[in-house]
Motif scaffolding. Structure first.
Motif, PDB file in Angstrom:
ATOM      1  N   ASN A 281       0.845  -1.191   0.000  1.00 53.46           N
ATOM      2  CA  ASN A 281       0.000   0.000   0.000  1.00 53.46           C
ATOM      3  C   ASN A 281       0.881   1.242   0.000  1.00 53.46           C
ATOM      4  O   ASN A 281       1.674   1.453   0.915  1.00 53.46           O
ATOM      5  CB  ASN A 281      -0.910   0.017   1.239  1.00 53.46           C
ATOM      6  N   GLU A 282       0.762   2.023  -1.062  1.00 46.23           N
ATOM      7  CA  GLU A 282       1.380   3.347  -1.114  1.00 46.23           C
ATOM      8  C   GLU A 282       0.502   4.226  -1.986  1.00 46.23           C
ATOM      9  O   GLU A 282      -0.570   3.812  -2.436  1.00 46.23           O
ATOM     10  CB  GLU A 282       2.811   3.284  -1.625  1.00 46.23           C
ATOM     11  N   PHE A 283       0.926   5.438  -2.249  1.00 49.45           N
ATOM     12  CA  PHE A 283       0.085   6.413  -2.923  1.00 49.45           C
ATOM     13  C   PHE A 283      -0.440   5.878  -4.256  1.00 49.45           C
ATOM     14  O   PHE A 283       0.334   5.557  -5.159  1.00 49.45           O
ATOM     15  CB  PHE A 283       0.882   7.700  -3.142  1.00 49.45           C
ATOM     16  N   GLU A 284      -1.770   5.738  -4.358  1.00 47.56           N
ATOM     17  CA  GLU A 284      -2.488   5.337  -5.571  1.00 47.56           C
ATOM     18  C   GLU A 284      -2.100   3.948  -6.068  1.00 47.56           C
ATOM     19  O   GLU A 284      -2.351   3.617  -7.226  1.00 47.56           O
ATOM     20  CB  GLU A 284      -2.271   6.371  -6.693  1.00 47.56           C
ATOM     21  N   SER A 285      -1.499   3.136  -5.224  1.00 50.95           N
ATOM     22  CA  SER A 285      -1.176   1.748  -5.581  1.00 50.95           C
ATOM     23  C   SER A 285      -1.323   0.883  -4.339  1.00 50.95           C
ATOM     24  O   SER A 285      -0.760   1.213  -3.288  1.00 50.95           O
ATOM     25  CB  SER A 285       0.259   1.624  -6.124  1.00 50.95           C
ATOM     26  N   HIS A 286      -2.078  -0.193  -4.473  1.00 43.11           N
ATOM     27  CA  HIS A 286      -2.203  -1.133  -3.364  1.00 43.11           C
ATOM     28  C   HIS A 286      -2.600  -2.495  -3.934  1.00 43.11           C
ATOM     29  O   HIS A 286      -3.294  -2.600  -4.957  1.00 43.11           O
ATOM     30  CB  HIS A 286      -3.228  -0.659  -2.329  1.00 43.11           C
ATOM     31  N   SER A 287      -2.132  -3.535  -3.282  1.00 43.50           N
ATOM     32  CA  SER A 287      -2.419  -4.894  -3.730  1.00 43.50           C
ATOM     33  C   SER A 287      -2.232  -5.839  -2.556  1.00 43.50           C
ATOM     34  O   SER A 287      -1.605  -5.513  -1.546  1.00 43.50           O
ATOM     35  CB  SER A 287      -1.508  -5.302  -4.897  1.00 43.50           C
ATOM     36  N   GLY A 288      -2.757  -7.036  -2.706  1.00 41.09           N
ATOM     37  CA  GLY A 288      -2.620  -8.066  -1.679  1.00 41.09           C
ATOM     38  C   GLY A 288      -3.036  -9.404  -2.247  1.00 41.09           C
ATOM     39  O   GLY A 288      -3.730  -9.492  -3.274  1.00 41.09           O
ATOM     40  N   GLY A 289      -2.609 -10.467  -1.577  1.00 45.72           N
ATOM     41  CA  GLY A 289      -2.961 -11.794  -2.057  1.00 45.72           C
ATOM     42  C   GLY A 289      -2.444 -12.888  -1.151  1.00 45.72           C
ATOM     43  O   GLY A 289      -1.627 -12.654  -0.255  1.00 45.72           O
ATOM     44  N   VAL A 290      -2.934 -14.095  -1.406  1.00 43.49           N
ATOM     45  CA  VAL A 290      -2.500 -15.287  -0.677  1.00 43.49           C
ATOM     46  C   VAL A 290      -2.268 -16.399  -1.695  1.00 43.49           C
ATOM     47  O   VAL A 290      -2.843 -16.402  -2.791  1.00 43.49           O
ATOM     48  CB  VAL A 290      -3.545 -15.727   0.368  1.00 43.49           C
ATOM     49  N   ALA A 291      -1.407 -17.355  -1.327  1.00 36.49           N
ATOM     50  CA  ALA A 291      -1.093 -18.468  -2.227  1.00 36.49           C
ATOM     51  C   ALA A 291      -0.647 -19.661  -1.407  1.00 36.49           C
ATOM     52  O   ALA A 291      -0.048 -19.518  -0.337  1.00 36.49           O
ATOM     53  CB  ALA A 291      -0.004 -18.080  -3.233  1.00 36.49           C
ATOM     54  N   VAL A 292      -0.938 -20.850  -1.933  1.00 33.02           N
ATOM     55  CA  VAL A 292      -0.444 -22.111  -1.396  1.00 33.02           C
ATOM     56  C   VAL A 292       0.195 -22.853  -2.562  1.00 33.02           C
ATOM     57  O   VAL A 292      -0.436 -23.013  -3.618  1.00 33.02           O
ATOM     58  CB  VAL A 292      -1.570 -22.959  -0.773  1.00 33.02           C
ATOM     59  N   GLN A 293       1.446 -23.305  -2.404  1.00 34.78           N
ATOM     60  CA  GLN A 293       2.140 -23.896  -3.534  1.00 34.78           C
ATOM     61  C   GLN A 293       3.067 -25.023  -3.104  1.00 34.78           C
ATOM     62  O   GLN A 293       3.509 -25.084  -1.961  1.00 34.78           O
ATOM     63  CB  GLN A 293       2.960 -22.843  -4.277  1.00 34.78           C
TER      64      GLN A 293
END
Length: 651
Positions: A281-293
Motif C-alpha cells: 500500500n502506497e500512494f495510488e497503488s495497493h495490492s494483496g494476495g494469498v497463495a499455497v504452492q
C-alpha cells in the motif's frame, strides 16, 4: 543343459543367484564425523522397531548384479553378446567423469535400500561454528551475543526437508538431495547428511544430520531527510520454525499519502508445501494476495501445483505518442483487477536400462487456469480485459547438481544446477473481444566442469494468435547466454570471470507495451545507470562482463572482494516492437568497486561501486558512486513451474 543356461533370461536368474549366494555382512568403515557435536547442541534421536536380521537379505544389489553380468558379457557366446547389447553395464556417469565427490556424494551407496533406523539432528548456531572445522567455537563477545538472541532452527523444521523417514528404505541419492535442500533454505547456511558407519548393520542404518544457521533477524533505518525515512524489519526463521516475514514502512514523502507499507509472510508445511500472504500500500497503488504452492523441489518430486488469489490496483507509466517535453510529467494510468489461478503438474520417471545409473530425465505434464477480472482498461489491450486463460504444458527435464565455491558466496558450499529443459505450452484465452490461441516453446541447457567452468544457454518464444483473423500478436522472443570461468587460485586469493548476454525482442506488440525494467534503475541492464530522461524500450539486447577477485580480508565478519564490470545495452524504442535491435548508439557503463558479504546473516551482500557512463547519464560528468545489493546473475534449476504467459513488461 548348456543351452538352457545360455538363455538371456536365465542369465538374469543366474545374476540373482550370485547376489544371494554372495550376500554377507556389510563391512563398516570407521566413522569420523566432519563435525564434532558441541555439548550444548540439540539432538533428536528417534527409535524404530528392530527388523529381523534377514529382512533385507534378498534386496536387490545393483552393483553386485552389474559386476556379475559385466563379467558374463565378456564371454564370446550368443547369450553374452545378447546381454551386452541389451544392457548398458557401464559405471555411473558421475564416476566416469571423476566428479562423484563434486556432483553427488556416492560415499554411502552401499547403504541404499537399507531401513532408516535412527536420525540424529544437530543444529548449530549462526556464529562461531563451522561444518568444515570441528574445533571452531564462539570466542568473541559479538559471536556469543549474536547466538544468545538467535533462536536455533527447530529439528522439526529440518526434518521437513529430509527425503528419508524412519522405518522406510533409504533411496539412492536421498542423502545428497536432502543435503542440497537444506543448503538452499534461507535459514540455513550449510548442511551435512551422512551415514554413521559405526552403527550401520546389514539391513539398517543410522543417519546423522548437521546444520549451521544464519542470523535470521533483519532491521534497518534508511534516513532520507529530517522528516523522511524507511524502516525495515523481518525474520527469515521466526521462532526457529522456518516462518519468514518482511516489513517495509516509509514515511514523510511529499505526496497526498505520505506513507507506504509492504509486508509478506511465508509459512512452510509438511511435504514441501508453502503458504504465502502479502500486502502492499502506497500512494495510488495497493495490492494483496494469498497463495499455497508446492514446487518440483527435487528430481524425485512427482507432484507440484499452486492456488493463488490476488487483488491489484497499480499506477503504471505508459509511453506517449510524442517524446515528453522538459518538465512534463509521465503518463500515469491505473490498472485494477482481481486474479485467481490454479495449476497442477505431474513428473513421470523414465525407465533406465543401465543397472549402474538411474535415468535422471523426467517427462512433465502440467495444466493451469487463470481468471482475471479487470475493472479498468488503461492500455485497451486484451491484457487489460476480463479474461480466462487455459494452458497446458508438456516437457522434458534433466537436472543435476554440482558442488562448488566462490560463486555467490565466499567459501561456503554452493549447488550449481546443470541439465536440459524442453517444453511446449499451448492454450486458449477467452475474452470479450474474441478468443485467442497461445503457443510457447522453450529450450535451455547447461553444463559444468571444474576445469572449464559453467555454460548456460536458453531460448524462449511465445505468441498469441487471434482465432477469428488468424493474426499473430504479442510475440516475445527471449534468450540468454551465461558463462563463468573456472575458479583461479593465487595464494589465498580466488577469482572468476563472468560473461552474460540477454535478448528480449517484442513482435507485433501493442503500442502501450514497454519494458519497464529498461536500461537504468533497480532492474536495469546497465548497473548504476541513471538516465537523464525517460527510456522505455520495446526491445533490448544486453551484454555484460564481470571479473571478481575474492580476497582473504575480513571486516566485522564481512569478507571482501574486488570487482570490475562492463555493461552494454542496445535498445529499440519503436512503438509496437519493430526490429529487436536499435540503430542508436548503445548505452554503456564501466566500473570498479568492492563487494562485502557476511555468510552468517540474511542480508549477506552489499556492493560499493564507482561507475562511468559515456552516454545518457544524469550526472554531468557521467561518473556515479552508488551502493547496491543486486546480484548480476542467477541460475536456472531446469525445473517446471506453472504454465503461464511470459510477462513482456517484466523482462
Amino acid at each position: 543343459m548348456l543351452r538352457f543356461i545360455s538363455h538371456p533370461f536365465c542369465v538374469l536368474l543366474l545374476g540373482w543367484l550370485l547376489v544371494l549366494s554372495g550376500a554377507g555382512p556389510a563391512c563398516g568403515q570407521e566413522f569420523t564425523p566432519r563435525v564434532a557435536v558441541p555439548p550444548d547442541s540439540l539432538r533428536a534421536a528417534e527409535e524404530a522397531p528392530e527388523l529381523p536380521a534377514d529382512s533385507l537379505g534378498r534386496r536387490f544389489d545393483e552393483n553386485r548384479l552389474r559386476l556379475s553380468l559385466q563379467r558374463y558379457t565378456r564371454r564370446k557366446t550368443i547369450a553374452g553378446r545378447a546381454v551386452a547389447a541389451f544392457f548398458r553395464l557401464t559405471r555411473p556417469r558421475e564416476e566416469d567423469r571423476g566428479l562423484d565427490a563434486v556432483l553427488l556424494n556416492r560415499q554411502f551407496d552401499q547403504h541404499n535400500f537399507k531401513i532408516v533406523r535412527r536420525v540424529t539432528i544437530t543444529p548449530l548456531d549462526a556464529f562461531g561454528y563451522s561444518l568444515n572445522d570441528s574445533l571452531r567455537r564462539p570466542r568473541t563477545l559479538l559471536e556469543k551475543a549474536g547466538n544468545a538472541i538467535h533462536i536455533r532452527t527447530a529439528q522439526s523444521r529440518i526434518r521437513q526437508l529430509l527425503l528419508f523417514k524412519i522405518g522406510q528404505p533409504l533411496l539412492p541419492q536421498a542423502l545428497a538431495e536432502s543435503e542440497r535442500l537444506l543448503r538452499q533454505t534461507d535459514e540455513l547456511l550449510d548442511a551435512r547428511v551422512v551415514v554413521n558407519d559405526l552403527t550401520a548393520g546389514r539391513d539398517s542404518v543410522d543417519i546423522l544430520v548437521y546444520t549451521t544457521d544464519v542470523f535470521s533477524i533483519t532491521a534497518g533505518y534508511d534516513f532520507r531527510s529530517p522528516t523522511q525515512a524507511i524502516v525495515t524489519a523481518g525474520d527469515q526463521n521466526f521462532l526457529g520454525l522456518g516462518h519468514q516475514f518482511d516489513n517495509r514502512y516509509q514515511y514523510g514523502r511529499d505526496l497526498p499519502q505520505d506513507w507506504g507499507y509492504e509486508g509478506t509472510y511465508r509459512v512452510p508445511f509438511r511435504n514441501f508445501v508453502y503458504g504465502r500472504g502479502y500486502y502492499f500500500n502506497e500512494f495510488e497503488s495497493h495490492s494483496g494476495g494469498v497463495a499455497v504452492q508446492r514446487d518440483f523441489y527435487s528430481p524425485s518430486a512427482r507432484w507440484a501445483g499452486a492456488l493463488s488469489l490476488d487483488a491489484i490496483n497499480l499506477r503504471i507509466v505508459l509511453p506517449r505518442d510524442a517524446p515528453p517535453q522538459e518538465g512534463q510529467q509521465p503518463n500515469f494510468q491505473f490498472r485494477s483487477y482481481t486474479s485467481q489461478s490454479l495449476w497442477v503438474g505431474r513428473a513421470l520417471r523414465l525407465r533406465s536400462y543401465d543397472l549402474g545409473y538411474e535415468n535422471p530425465g523426467r517427462v512433465i505434464v502440467a495444466a493451469s487456469v487463470l481468471h482475471e477480472n479487470h475493472t479498468t482498461n488503461p492500455t485497451n489491450t486484451p491484457d487489460d480485459r476480463t479474461r480466462t486463460l487455459y494452458l497446458g504444458t508438456v516437457g522434458y527435464s534433466v537436472r543435476r547438481y554440482y558442488k562448488d565455491k566462490y560463486l555467490f558466496g565466499f567459501g561456503r558450499t554452493e549447488d550449481v544446477p546443470a541439465g536440459t529443459l524442453l517444453s511446449l505450452t499451448a492454450g486458449m484465452e477467452a475474452n470479450p473481444v474474441g478468443a485467442r490461441r497461445y503457443f510457447d516453446v522453450r529450450v535451455a541447457t547447461a553444463g559444468y566442469s571444474e576445469r572449464q567452468g559453467y555454460l548456460f544457454g536458453s531460448l524462449n518464444f511465445g505468441t498469441f494468435q487471434d482465432v477469428a483473423t488468424g493474426k499473430w500478436e504479442q510475440g516475445l522472443l527471449t534468450g540468454q547466454f551465461l558463462y563463468f570461468t573456472r575458479r583461479y587460485r593465487v595464494g589465498n586469493y580466488q577469482s572468476r570471470h563472468l560473461l552474460n548476454a540477454r535478448l528480449t525482442a517484442g513482435f507485433n506488440r501493442y503500442p502501450a507495451e514497454v519494458l519497464l525494467s529498461g536500461v537504468g534503475g533497480a532492474g536495469g541492464a546497465v548497473r548504476g545507470f541513471q538516465p537523464a530522461g525517460q527510456i522505455l524500450p520495446t526491445s533490448r539486447f544486453t551484454t555484460s562482463y564481470e571479473g571478481t577477485v575474492y580476497t582473504p580480508l575480513s571486516l566485522l565478519g564481512f569478507r571482501m572482494a574486488v570487482l570490475a564490470f562492463a555493461d552494454v545495452a542496445f535498445i529499440n524504442q519503436t512503438i509496437g516492437g519493430g526490429s529487436p535491435f536499435g540503430t542508436q548508439t548503445p548505452y554503456t557503463g564501466f566500473g570498479i568497486g568492492f563487494r562485502f558479504r557476511n555468510e552468517l546473516t540474511v542480508l549477506r551482500t552489499f556492493q560499493i561501486l564507482l561507475g562511468f557512463y559515456p552516454r545518457g547519464q544524469l550526472a554531468p560528468n557521467g561518473v556515479r558512486l552508488f551502493e547496491t545489493s543486486r546480484d548480476s546473475y542467477q541460475f536456472s534449476d531446469f525445473s517446471f513451474g506453472q504454465p503461464s504467459v511470459v510477462r513482456y513488461d517484466l523482462q
